[in-house]
Design a protein around this motif. Sequence first.
Motif, PDB file in Angstrom:
ATOM      1  N   GLY A 113      -3.471  -8.345  -8.743  1.00 39.44           N
ATOM      2  CA  GLY A 113      -2.719  -7.121  -8.497  1.00 39.44           C
ATOM      3  C   GLY A 113      -1.920  -7.198  -7.205  1.00 39.44           C
ATOM      4  N   ALA A 114      -0.875  -6.382  -7.134  1.00 36.02           N
ATOM      5  CA  ALA A 114       0.041  -6.408  -5.991  1.00 36.02           C
ATOM      6  C   ALA A 114      -0.268  -5.318  -4.979  1.00 36.02           C
ATOM      7  N   GLY A 115      -1.441  -4.687  -5.107  1.00 41.91           N
ATOM      8  CA  GLY A 115      -1.801  -3.658  -4.144  1.00 41.91           C
ATOM      9  C   GLY A 115      -2.197  -2.370  -4.812  1.00 41.91           C
ATOM     10  N   LEU A 116      -1.916  -1.272  -4.134  1.00 42.09           N
ATOM     11  CA  LEU A 116      -2.412   0.012  -4.607  1.00 42.09           C
ATOM     12  C   LEU A 116      -1.419   1.134  -4.361  1.00 42.09           C
ATOM     13  N   SER A 117      -1.577   2.172  -5.142  1.00 42.58           N
ATOM     14  CA  SER A 117      -0.836   3.419  -4.957  1.00 42.58           C
ATOM     15  C   SER A 117      -1.864   4.538  -5.085  1.00 42.58           C
ATOM     16  N   ILE A 118      -2.463   4.901  -3.952  1.00 40.35           N
ATOM     17  CA  ILE A 118      -3.603   5.808  -3.933  1.00 40.35           C
ATOM     18  C   ILE A 118      -3.321   6.966  -2.985  1.00 40.35           C
ATOM     19  N   GLY A 119      -3.509   8.199  -3.482  1.00 36.53           N
ATOM     20  CA  GLY A 119      -3.192   9.386  -2.705  1.00 36.53           C
ATOM     21  C   GLY A 119      -4.398  10.111  -2.158  1.00 36.53           C
ATOM     22  N   ARG A 120      -5.076  10.904  -3.002  1.00 38.88           N
ATOM     23  CA  ARG A 120      -6.142  11.784  -2.517  1.00 38.88           C
ATOM     24  C   ARG A 120      -7.267  11.038  -1.815  1.00 38.88           C
ATOM     25  N   ASN A 121      -7.602   9.860  -2.298  1.00 38.92           N
ATOM     26  CA  ASN A 121      -8.682   9.109  -1.666  1.00 38.92           C
ATOM     27  C   ASN A 121      -8.304   8.609  -0.279  1.00 38.92           C
ATOM     28  N   VAL A 122      -7.024   8.688   0.055  1.00 36.96           N
ATOM     29  CA  VAL A 122      -6.558   8.313   1.392  1.00 36.96           C
ATOM     30  C   VAL A 122      -6.303   9.545   2.243  1.00 36.96           C
ATOM     31  N   ILE A 129       0.875  -1.169   0.000  1.00 37.73           N
ATOM     32  CA  ILE A 129       0.000   0.000   0.000  1.00 37.73           C
ATOM     33  C   ILE A 129       0.915   1.222   0.000  1.00 37.73           C
ATOM     34  N   ILE A 130       0.929   1.935  -1.105  1.00 37.80           N
ATOM     35  CA  ILE A 130       1.750   3.135  -1.262  1.00 37.80           C
ATOM     36  C   ILE A 130       0.821   4.343  -1.287  1.00 37.80           C
ATOM     37  N   VAL A 131       1.185   5.375  -0.540  1.00 42.75           N
ATOM     38  CA  VAL A 131       0.394   6.603  -0.537  1.00 42.75           C
ATOM     39  C   VAL A 131       1.211   7.709  -1.211  1.00 42.75           C
ATOM     40  N   PRO A 132       0.884   8.072  -2.464  1.00 44.56           N
ATOM     41  CA  PRO A 132       1.584   9.172  -3.126  1.00 44.56           C
ATOM     42  C   PRO A 132       1.233  10.507  -2.469  1.00 44.56           C
ATOM     43  N   MET A 133       2.252  11.320  -2.256  1.00 51.03           N
ATOM     44  CA  MET A 133       2.067  12.651  -1.675  1.00 51.03           C
ATOM     45  C   MET A 133       2.869  13.677  -2.460  1.00 51.03           C
ATOM     46  N   ASP A 134       2.860  13.510  -3.774  1.00 51.10           N
ATOM     47  CA  ASP A 134       3.614  14.394  -4.662  1.00 51.10           C
ATOM     48  C   ASP A 134       2.739  15.495  -5.243  1.00 51.10           C
ATOM     49  N   HIS A 135       1.521  15.642  -4.742  1.00 52.62           N
ATOM     50  CA  HIS A 135       0.533  16.528  -5.358  1.00 52.62           C
ATOM     51  C   HIS A 135       0.872  18.011  -5.218  1.00 52.62           C
ATOM     52  N   GLY A 136       1.705  18.363  -4.253  1.00 52.15           N
ATOM     53  CA  GLY A 136       2.027  19.770  -4.030  1.00 52.15           C
ATOM     54  C   GLY A 136       2.644  20.450  -5.235  1.00 52.15           C
ATOM     55  N   VAL A 137       3.445  19.706  -6.000  1.00 56.23           N
ATOM     56  CA  VAL A 137       4.026  20.280  -7.210  1.00 56.23           C
ATOM     57  C   VAL A 137       2.955  20.449  -8.281  1.00 56.23           C
ATOM     58  N   SER A 138       2.094  19.464  -8.422  1.00 58.75           N
ATOM     59  CA  SER A 138       1.090  19.498  -9.490  1.00 58.75           C
ATOM     60  C   SER A 138       0.007  20.534  -9.246  1.00 58.75           C
ATOM     61  N   VAL A 139      -0.539  20.555  -8.024  1.00 61.54           N
ATOM     62  CA  VAL A 139      -1.714  21.389  -7.770  1.00 61.54           C
ATOM     63  C   VAL A 139      -1.601  22.251  -6.518  1.00 61.54           C
ATOM     64  N   GLY A 140      -0.463  22.255  -5.857  1.00 59.95           N
ATOM     65  CA  GLY A 140      -0.295  23.087  -4.674  1.00 59.95           C
ATOM     66  C   GLY A 140      -0.689  22.380  -3.385  1.00 59.95           C
ATOM     67  N   PRO A 141      -0.702  23.094  -2.255  1.00 61.14           N
ATOM     68  CA  PRO A 141      -0.978  22.481  -0.948  1.00 61.14           C
ATOM     69  C   PRO A 141      -2.462  22.222  -0.724  1.00 61.14           C
ATOM     70  N   ILE A 142      -2.975  21.188  -1.386  1.00 64.72           N
ATOM     71  CA  ILE A 142      -4.391  20.839  -1.263  1.00 64.72           C
ATOM     72  C   ILE A 142      -4.666  20.232   0.119  1.00 64.72           C
TER      73      ILE A 142
END
Length: 267
Positions: free
Chosen positions: A224-233, A21-34
């Motif tokens: 599948g080997a799991g998930l890589s989900i950011g905003r929904n987490v 279970i990977i939680v991406p937190m790279d969104h700050g570059v794409s869309v700012g501090p959401i």
Amino acid sequence: MLLGKAVRLERIFNRNTGRTIIVPMDHGVSVGPIGGMVDFKGSVNRVAEGGANAVLMHKGMPRCTHRGYGKDVGLIVHLSASTSLSPFPNAKTLVGTVEDALRLGADGVSVHVNLGDVSEREMLRDLGEVTSRAAEWGMPVLAMMYARGAHIPDEYDADVVCHAARVAVELGADVVKVPYPGSLEDFARVVEACCVPVLIAGGPRMDSERDLLTMVHDACLAGGAGLSIGRNVFQHERPEVLMKALARIVHDEWDVERALELLHGAE
């Protein structure tokens, strides 16, 4: 496989289940501090305590998130970037190196490719160069593969997702992340076409917890080997509890109803 790569993969994947279970937190570059990305250290702590195997972020953020306490969690450094302010938001460019990730103590790196974009050739070149460099250091590479171009009517089409996943494998990625094509049967085709672990992406924020848990459950059932989900987490009102429910599905093979009971029983 180099011992270093094997060790790093065991920090990203549960060695008993072979899933993650990977939680991406790279969104700050794409869309700012959401939402969910302002108190960055707190967000990392919540998902780690809930059972995340790894978090993913750009190279400048580990200095803001290293906790020195709590549950350990793997670190993947994202090497690609673009912003929503650009006239070409799908054109990703490299903004970091494998060596940057090594200096940060990372367990893996990730590269984002949008097939079908006018800059596809540059993104493919970048992925190929990163996998070659990473192989020298025994650094695992996660390839985030999407099909987003003017002539692609449906990026969730099973044939399109299969193609995107296969590109990543052929260019040397160790782990592939793709959109869920919508059904267990279609995702099983994607997994079958790859000889490395395949993870599902979360995509836009989902309104239904049941839909999210069902997607994860079916993806695992399809191989599948799991998930890589950011905003929904990290944008969930109780991300640590949601993480526990997801972990039960991914690592303990719970069904959706049981996971929902855990999620709402903690209220």
